[in-house]
Scaffold this active site. Structure first.
Site, PDB file in Angstrom:
ATOM      1  N   HIS A  15       0.857  -1.189   0.000  1.00 55.10           N
ATOM      2  CA  HIS A  15       0.000   0.000   0.000  1.00 55.10           C
ATOM      3  C   HIS A  15       0.896   1.243   0.000  1.00 55.10           C
ATOM      4  O   HIS A  15       1.919   1.278   0.690  1.00 55.10           O
ATOM      5  CB  HIS A  15      -0.901  -0.006   1.237  1.00 55.10           C
ATOM      6  CG  HIS A  15      -1.888   1.115   1.262  1.00 55.10           C
ATOM      7  ND1 HIS A  15      -1.547   2.389   1.658  1.00 55.10           N
ATOM      8  CD2 HIS A  15      -3.203   1.160   0.939  1.00 55.10           C
ATOM      9  CE1 HIS A  15      -2.606   3.176   1.576  1.00 55.10           C
ATOM     10  NE2 HIS A  15      -3.632   2.452   1.137  1.00 55.10           N
ATOM     11  N   ASP A  17       0.950   4.204   1.392  1.00 50.57           N
ATOM     12  CA  ASP A  17       1.321   4.775   2.688  1.00 50.57           C
ATOM     13  C   ASP A  17       2.297   3.873   3.431  1.00 50.57           C
ATOM     14  O   ASP A  17       3.231   4.349   4.090  1.00 50.57           O
ATOM     15  CB  ASP A  17       0.078   5.006   3.551  1.00 50.57           C
ATOM     16  CG  ASP A  17      -0.850   6.062   2.979  1.00 50.57           C
ATOM     17  OD1 ASP A  17      -0.354   6.965   2.274  1.00 50.57           O
ATOM     18  OD2 ASP A  17      -2.063   5.986   3.228  1.00 50.57           O
ATOM     19  N   LYS A  18       2.085   2.564   3.314  1.00 52.87           N
ATOM     20  CA  LYS A  18       2.982   1.636   4.003  1.00 52.87           C
ATOM     21  C   LYS A  18       4.353   1.543   3.327  1.00 52.87           C
ATOM     22  O   LYS A  18       5.359   1.280   3.982  1.00 52.87           O
ATOM     23  CB  LYS A  18       2.332   0.252   4.095  1.00 52.87           C
ATOM     24  CG  LYS A  18       1.360   0.137   5.252  1.00 52.87           C
ATOM     25  CD  LYS A  18       2.100   0.218   6.555  1.00 52.87           C
ATOM     26  CE  LYS A  18       1.268   0.807   7.664  1.00 52.87           C
ATOM     27  NZ  LYS A  18       2.062   1.318   8.766  1.00 52.87           N
ATOM     28  N   GLU A  43      10.455  11.743   6.877  1.00 51.15           N
ATOM     29  CA  GLU A  43       9.171  11.643   6.197  1.00 51.15           C
ATOM     30  C   GLU A  43       9.397  11.223   4.752  1.00 51.15           C
ATOM     31  O   GLU A  43      10.452  11.486   4.167  1.00 51.15           O
ATOM     32  CB  GLU A  43       8.439  12.986   6.223  1.00 51.15           C
ATOM     33  CG  GLU A  43       8.376  13.654   7.584  1.00 51.15           C
ATOM     34  CD  GLU A  43       7.569  12.882   8.607  1.00 51.15           C
ATOM     35  OE1 GLU A  43       6.770  12.014   8.194  1.00 51.15           O
ATOM     36  OE2 GLU A  43       7.726  13.142   9.814  1.00 51.15           O
ATOM     37  N   GLU A  56      14.590  15.627   9.343  1.00 51.13           N
ATOM     38  CA  GLU A  56      15.718  16.091  10.134  1.00 51.13           C
ATOM     39  C   GLU A  56      16.457  14.886  10.725  1.00 51.13           C
ATOM     40  O   GLU A  56      15.821  13.932  11.181  1.00 51.13           O
ATOM     41  CB  GLU A  56      15.259  17.003  11.272  1.00 51.13           C
ATOM     42  CG  GLU A  56      14.521  18.266  10.815  1.00 51.13           C
ATOM     43  CD  GLU A  56      13.081  17.994  10.443  1.00 51.13           C
ATOM     44  OE1 GLU A  56      12.669  18.478   9.351  1.00 51.13           O
ATOM     45  OE2 GLU A  56      12.383  17.304  11.200  1.00 51.13           O
ATOM     46  N   LYS A 168      -5.754  -4.112   0.469  1.00 53.09           N
ATOM     47  CA  LYS A 168      -6.386  -3.698   1.723  1.00 53.09           C
ATOM     48  C   LYS A 168      -7.347  -4.791   2.179  1.00 53.09           C
ATOM     49  O   LYS A 168      -7.906  -5.523   1.365  1.00 53.09           O
ATOM     50  CB  LYS A 168      -7.176  -2.389   1.547  1.00 53.09           C
ATOM     51  CG  LYS A 168      -6.342  -1.206   1.106  1.00 53.09           C
ATOM     52  CD  LYS A 168      -7.189   0.044   0.939  1.00 53.09           C
ATOM     53  CE  LYS A 168      -7.565   0.656   2.264  1.00 53.09           C
ATOM     54  NZ  LYS A 168      -8.216   1.980   2.097  1.00 53.09           N
ATOM     55  N   PHE A 232      -8.689  -4.351 -10.047  1.00 55.90           N
ATOM     56  CA  PHE A 232      -7.708  -3.549  -9.308  1.00 55.90           C
ATOM     57  C   PHE A 232      -6.349  -3.808  -9.954  1.00 55.90           C
ATOM     58  O   PHE A 232      -5.519  -4.506  -9.397  1.00 55.90           O
ATOM     59  CB  PHE A 232      -7.738  -3.944  -7.835  1.00 55.90           C
ATOM     60  CG  PHE A 232      -6.876  -3.107  -6.918  1.00 55.90           C
ATOM     61  CD1 PHE A 232      -6.125  -2.036  -7.376  1.00 55.90           C
ATOM     62  CD2 PHE A 232      -6.826  -3.402  -5.553  1.00 55.90           C
ATOM     63  CE1 PHE A 232      -5.338  -1.280  -6.526  1.00 55.90           C
ATOM     64  CE2 PHE A 232      -6.049  -2.648  -4.683  1.00 55.90           C
ATOM     65  CZ  PHE A 232      -5.298  -1.592  -5.169  1.00 55.90           C
ATOM     66  N   ASP A 240      -2.293   6.044  -6.164  1.00 55.73           N
ATOM     67  CA  ASP A 240      -2.671   6.752  -4.942  1.00 55.73           C
ATOM     68  C   ASP A 240      -1.389   7.150  -4.205  1.00 55.73           C
ATOM     69  O   ASP A 240      -0.682   6.299  -3.681  1.00 55.73           O
ATOM     70  CB  ASP A 240      -3.528   5.831  -4.061  1.00 55.73           C
ATOM     71  CG  ASP A 240      -4.025   6.498  -2.792  1.00 55.73           C
ATOM     72  OD1 ASP A 240      -3.934   7.741  -2.705  1.00 55.73           O
ATOM     73  OD2 ASP A 240      -4.511   5.783  -1.892  1.00 55.73           O
ATOM     74  N   ALA A 241      -1.084   8.439  -4.181  1.00 53.31           N
ATOM     75  CA  ALA A 241       0.153   8.893  -3.542  1.00 53.31           C
ATOM     76  C   ALA A 241       0.207   8.463  -2.081  1.00 53.31           C
ATOM     77  O   ALA A 241      -0.794   8.494  -1.372  1.00 53.31           O
ATOM     78  CB  ALA A 241       0.272  10.414  -3.647  1.00 53.31           C
ATOM     79  N   ARG A 246       0.406   7.993   7.686  1.00 56.63           N
ATOM     80  CA  ARG A 246      -1.008   8.218   7.394  1.00 56.63           C
ATOM     81  C   ARG A 246      -1.888   7.023   7.753  1.00 56.63           C
ATOM     82  O   ARG A 246      -3.100   7.060   7.572  1.00 56.63           O
ATOM     83  CB  ARG A 246      -1.177   8.576   5.913  1.00 56.63           C
ATOM     84  CG  ARG A 246      -2.484   9.286   5.616  1.00 56.63           C
ATOM     85  CD  ARG A 246      -2.450  10.082   4.328  1.00 56.63           C
ATOM     86  NE  ARG A 246      -2.151   9.260   3.167  1.00 56.63           N
ATOM     87  CZ  ARG A 246      -2.139   9.755   1.924  1.00 56.63           C
ATOM     88  NH1 ARG A 246      -2.402  11.042   1.711  1.00 56.63           N
ATOM     89  NH2 ARG A 246      -1.850   8.972   0.902  1.00 56.63           N
ATOM     90  N   LYS A 247      -1.297   5.954   8.288  1.00 56.45           N
ATOM     91  CA  LYS A 247      -2.083   4.779   8.659  1.00 56.45           C
ATOM     92  C   LYS A 247      -1.948   4.500  10.159  1.00 56.45           C
ATOM     93  O   LYS A 247      -1.687   3.381  10.584  1.00 56.45           O
ATOM     94  CB  LYS A 247      -1.623   3.569   7.838  1.00 56.45           C
ATOM     95  CG  LYS A 247      -2.117   3.609   6.389  1.00 56.45           C
ATOM     96  CD  LYS A 247      -3.614   3.399   6.305  1.00 56.45           C
ATOM     97  CE  LYS A 247      -4.132   3.491   4.881  1.00 56.45           C
ATOM     98  NZ  LYS A 247      -4.243   4.880   4.401  1.00 56.45           N
ATOM     99  N   LYS A 267      10.652   7.924  13.190  1.00 60.11           N
ATOM    100  CA  LYS A 267      11.012   8.616  14.428  1.00 60.11           C
ATOM    101  C   LYS A 267      11.865   7.715  15.312  1.00 60.11           C
ATOM    102  O   LYS A 267      11.502   6.567  15.569  1.00 60.11           O
ATOM    103  CB  LYS A 267       9.746   9.026  15.190  1.00 60.11           C
ATOM    104  CG  LYS A 267       8.886  10.034  14.446  1.00 60.11           C
ATOM    105  CD  LYS A 267       7.624  10.361  15.226  1.00 60.11           C
ATOM    106  CE  LYS A 267       6.757  11.368  14.471  1.00 60.11           C
ATOM    107  NZ  LYS A 267       5.496  11.658  15.170  1.00 60.11           N
ATOM    108  N   LYS A 271      11.579  10.210  20.521  1.00 63.84           N
ATOM    109  CA  LYS A 271      10.257  10.767  20.246  1.00 63.84           C
ATOM    110  C   LYS A 271       9.228   9.933  20.997  1.00 63.84           C
ATOM    111  O   LYS A 271       8.988   8.771  20.663  1.00 63.84           O
ATOM    112  CB  LYS A 271       9.962  10.734  18.746  1.00 63.84           C
ATOM    113  CG  LYS A 271      11.027  11.377  17.858  1.00 63.84           C
ATOM    114  CD  LYS A 271      11.052  12.886  18.009  1.00 63.84           C
ATOM    115  CE  LYS A 271      11.878  13.548  16.918  1.00 63.84           C
ATOM    116  NZ  LYS A 271      13.292  13.110  16.873  1.00 63.84           N
ATOM    117  N   ASP A 273       6.146  10.043  20.904  1.00 65.05           N
ATOM    118  CA  ASP A 273       5.065   9.575  20.037  1.00 65.05           C
ATOM    119  C   ASP A 273       5.188   8.077  19.812  1.00 65.05           C
ATOM    120  O   ASP A 273       4.191   7.353  19.769  1.00 65.05           O
ATOM    121  CB  ASP A 273       5.132  10.270  18.669  1.00 65.05           C
ATOM    122  CG  ASP A 273       4.470  11.628  18.670  1.00 65.05           C
ATOM    123  OD1 ASP A 273       3.688  11.898  19.589  1.00 65.05           O
ATOM    124  OD2 ASP A 273       4.737  12.418  17.750  1.00 65.05           O
TER     125      ASP A 273
END
Length: 385
Positions: A15, A17-18, A43, A56, A168, A232, A240-241, A246-247, A267, A271, A273
């Site tokens: 996918h 995003d992955k 990123e 960074e 998916k 598909f 799909d960019a 995003r997931k 990260k 971090k 997060d």
């Protein structure tokens, strides 16, 4: 009798995003191999014929970022022109800057306003566990992950040689009086080449993926949707960019528990997060494994540059003999909650992150996933008397 249906989704490693998550974490792993004290916020964006890597970094290491990016894309399966996206051919733009000194002084011991290593950012993090599955995870997200991973397995093994990397899954589970009983609906969307007929694909996916993973929970009322648009063929970044981070719901509990909002991939563990979310899961899982509760939600929150958490909250949804306040005191006593302690406890300076970037960060009893261990049982069981 009270019935309700809860749905979670997952995505394959192909996918878009992955793909970006895995590139970000593959670069992080290469940095940590050379310099365990690397600090990163990497990123990635992927689209038709192009990958952009930005962010960074503060490190003593040198990494061929373009080389790592191409290798990761190829390993995922985008290594031939038929998919429309190929690791060897796509353009790569890199824009990397140094970590802000205002941030670095807060995470370096003795350099900021406070002496201890502080949190790398402000924020709130959640961890969750329940006794629905052996992994102490909600059933819908575990089934969705296993089906997504099975799609990759049958593709790579050539069991279903017509499959391409993107895909998916979505699983809706029916609960009766709070307990999962059956699968109400399964949705699978999987990229494929032009040679396979829709009827063949539907039959194969039903047998090799859906029944293989979820047969125990499927009955004659279960609804199944496979490539519901009819085809598909075009998938991955050209269709799909993709973007790193995003997931986040796929990464955690499939929407079954709250999410603090911060993404993980790219990260380093300074971090919170990432590291504090792992610790929150570790705490919740050990509480449930020790039978102090059937369900447990843990929230931790931090302020940048400060070691001690701003708050610690526990909610057992009325499934514990102990009050939430009592369990919060136990958590503060038995678990590391400062960033330096979390990193040491969970061994987070090792290059373990590429594996986490697909099929969920939780519910995986694999090497490197130290936050999934239940090694606090002896310390916690004494409170269950």
């Amino acid at each position: 009798m009270e019935k309700n249906i809860f749905t979670s989704e997952s995505v394959t490693e192909g996918h878009p995003d992955k793909v970006c998550d895995q590139i970000s974490d593959a670069i992080l792993d290469e940095l940590l191999k050379q310099d365990p004290n690397s600090h990163t916020a990497i990123e990635c964006l992927a689209t038709t014929g192009l990958v952009v890597v930005a962010g960074e970094i503060r490190t003593k290491a040198y990494v061929d970022i373009a080389g790592v990016t191409r290798k990761t894309i190829n390993e995922i399966g985008y290594n031939n022109s038929s998919s429309g996206f190929k690791g060897d051919d796509c353009g790569i733009l890199i824009s990397i800057d140094e970590q802000s000194p205002d941030i670095s002084q807060g995470v370096d011991k003795g350099k900021g306003k406070h002496k201890e290593q502080g949190a790398g950012d402000q924020g709130l993090m959640f961890g969750y566990a329940c006794d629905e599955t052996p992994e102490l995870m909600p059933l819908p997200i575990m089934l969705a992950h296993k089906m997504a991973k099975r799609l990759a397995t049958v593709r790579k093994s050539k069991t279903l040689s017509y499959l391409e990397p993107d895909g998916k899954t979505e699983v809706a589970v029916e609960y009766v009086n709070g307990k999962p009983t059956r699968i109400d609906t399964v949705v699978v969307a999987t990229q494929h080449n032009e040679k396979v007929a829709q009827a063949t694909l539907e039959k194969d996916i039903k047998k090799q993926v859906i029944d293989y993973v979820g047969k125990k929970y499927i009955d004659n009322k279960t609804r199944i949707f496979i490539n519901a648009t009819g085809k598909f063929i075009k998938g991955g970044p050209p269709a799909d960019a993709g973007l790193t981070g995003r997931k986040i719901i796929v990464d955690t509990y499939g929407g079954y528990a709250p999410h603090g909002g911060g993404a993980f991939s790219g990260k380093d563990p300074s971090k919170v997060d990432r590291s504090a979310t792992y610790m929150a899961r570790y705490i919740a899982k050990n509480i449930v494994a020790a039978k102090l509760a059937k369900k447990c939600l843990v929230q931790l929150s931090y302020v940048i540059g400060v070691a001690d958490p701003v708050s610690v909250m526990v909610d057992t949804y009325g499934t514990s003999k102990l009050t939430n306040t009592k369990i919060e005191k136990i958590v503060r006593k038995e678990f590391e909650l400062k960033p330096a302690g979390i990193i040491k406890q969970l061994k987070l300076k090792k290059p373990i992150y590429r594996k986490t970037a697909a099929y969920g960060h939780f519910g995986r009893n694999e090497q490197g996933f130290a936050w999934e261990k239940t090694d606090k049982l002896n310390s916690l069981k004494k409170y269950n008397k």
